[in-house]
Design an enzyme around this catalytic site. Structure first.
Site, short mmCIF file in Angstrom:
data_model
loop_
_atom_site.label_atom_id
_atom_site.label_comp_id
_atom_site.label_asym_id
_atom_site.label_seq_id
_atom_site.Cartn_x
_atom_site.Cartn_y
_atom_site.Cartn_z
N LYS A 92 25.38 -3.50 -1.76
CA LYS A 92 26.84 -3.38 -1.93
C LYS A 92 27.46 -2.63 -0.76
O LYS A 92 28.66 -2.38 -0.74
CB LYS A 92 27.16 -2.61 -3.21
N ARG A 136 11.31 4.01 3.07
CA ARG A 136 11.00 3.05 4.15
C ARG A 136 12.26 2.28 4.46
O ARG A 136 12.96 1.83 3.54
CB ARG A 136 9.89 2.10 3.71
N ARG A 145 0.80 -1.23 0.00
CA ARG A 145 0.00 0.00 0.00
C ARG A 145 0.83 1.28 0.00
O ARG A 145 0.58 2.20 -0.76
CB ARG A 145 -0.89 0.07 1.25
N THR A 146 1.80 1.34 0.90
CA THR A 146 2.49 2.62 1.06
C THR A 146 3.23 2.98 -0.22
O THR A 146 3.08 4.09 -0.74
CB THR A 146 3.43 2.59 2.28
N HIS A 159 5.29 5.97 11.48
CA HIS A 159 4.76 5.80 10.13
C HIS A 159 3.80 6.97 9.87
O HIS A 159 2.58 6.80 9.84
CB HIS A 159 4.03 4.46 10.04
#
Ligand code: NCD
Length: 306
Positions: free
Chosen positions: A80, A101, A51-52, A129
């Protein structure tokens, strides 16, 4: 330039303006269809999301802009060993705004310090959030007609659930809200939220373990998933994961207009039969997430639409 790290980054007045803009976008989507022509959002997701990430991308596309990014750490240079500070300096050359995120608390904040474009915290570990909170506030205000004067039950994994931490911080600024914090002993709200947010602000709250006992007094019920990925061992997760299951039988105990929210994804904590109940608002909540992210992008990019 402004970033969004916590829901408290906006004052109550600014939030009101943002939610009004989101409602206007919902009512007049065509008016905004070219507001971000030529602009790009980078979605930098080091943790899973449906969703986000996709609602940020849908939001930018709805505004006429375009999207770029990655959806897992493995597919980025993080694999890396690149730091978020270096990544954001580079992304600042490619995009106008970014949503990040990350599993580490504070990673988007570190990025924002090196960024020359607005950075949005799209979830940092078990911490915050804020854009889910904007979604939750818009949903509550649009469907209940107010923010304030209600009893809200927050149920499930209150320890690791970042959506709950952000929502509590945002809601204490509105009048006459009582929190009923429903969780098993091991998943109670963290001490810093209990002491520094709730107690310090003389906020009315109770902590209970029984959902059935709490249900009759609630105007809103915010269900959450047990956050499997934040557990140290599988055994504890398995023991806790089905602690609460909201089904039609239990819902008979609730008020006829109690609204049921869930940030999603759902696992077992709400039976699918509840989806047909008019009180279930979680799929509408996901839709509100697009409008509010459109409003947020416009606000942070300082785009005015007349
Ligand atoms: C939430 C999250 O990522 O914290 N999901 C979301 O963004 N809607 C809730 C969760 O994963 O349980």
């Amino acid at each position: 330039m402004r970033h969004l790290m916590s829901p408290l980054d906006f004052s109550v007045e600014e939030l009101d303006k943002l939610l009004n803009l989101a409602n206007d976008i919902e009512a007049n989507p065509k008016k905004y269809a070219h507001a971000c022509d030529g602009k790009k959002i980078a979605t930098l997701f080091y943790e899973p999301s449906t969703r986000t990430r996709l609602s940020f991308e849908a939001a930018m596309l709805n505004l006429g802009g375009s999207v770029l990014g990655f959806s897992s750490a493995d597919s980025s240079s993080a694999a890396k060993g690149e730091s978020v500070s270096d990544t954001i300096r580079v992304i600042s050359c490619y995009a106008d705004i970014c949503a990040m995120r990350h599993p580490k608390e504070g990673a988007p904040l570190v990025a924002s310090m090196k960024s020359s474009i607005p950075v949005i915290n799209a979830g940092d570990g078990g911490h915050q959030h804020p854009t889910q909170t904007l979604t939750d506030l818009l949903t509550i205000r649009s469907l209940k007609g107010r923010l304030g004067n209600f009893t809200i039950g927050l149920c499930g994994d209150l320890k690791f659930g970042r959506t709950v931490h952000s929502l509590i911080q945002a809601l204490i600024r509105y009048p006459n809200i009582k929190f009923v914090l429903i969780s098993p002993e091991e998943l109670r709200i963290p001490d810093n939220i209990r002491e520094d947010v709730l107690r310090k602000n003389n906020q009315e709250f109770v902590e209970v373990a029984s959902l059935e006992d709490a249900l009759p007094e609630l105007d809103l019920l915010y269900m959450t998933r047990v956050q499997k990925e934040r557990f140290f061992n599988e055994e504890d997760y398995v023991r806790m994961k089905d602690f609460y299951i909201l089904d039609s039988e239990k819902l008979k105990l609730a008020k006829p207009d109690m609204m049921i929210l869930h940030p999603l994804p759902r696992v077992n904590e709400i039976s699918v039969e509840v989806d047909e109940d008019p009180r279930a608002a979680y799929f509408r909540q996901a839709q509100y997430g697009v409008y509010v992210r459109m409003a947020l992008i416009l606000t942070l990019l300082e785009v005015e639409v007349c």
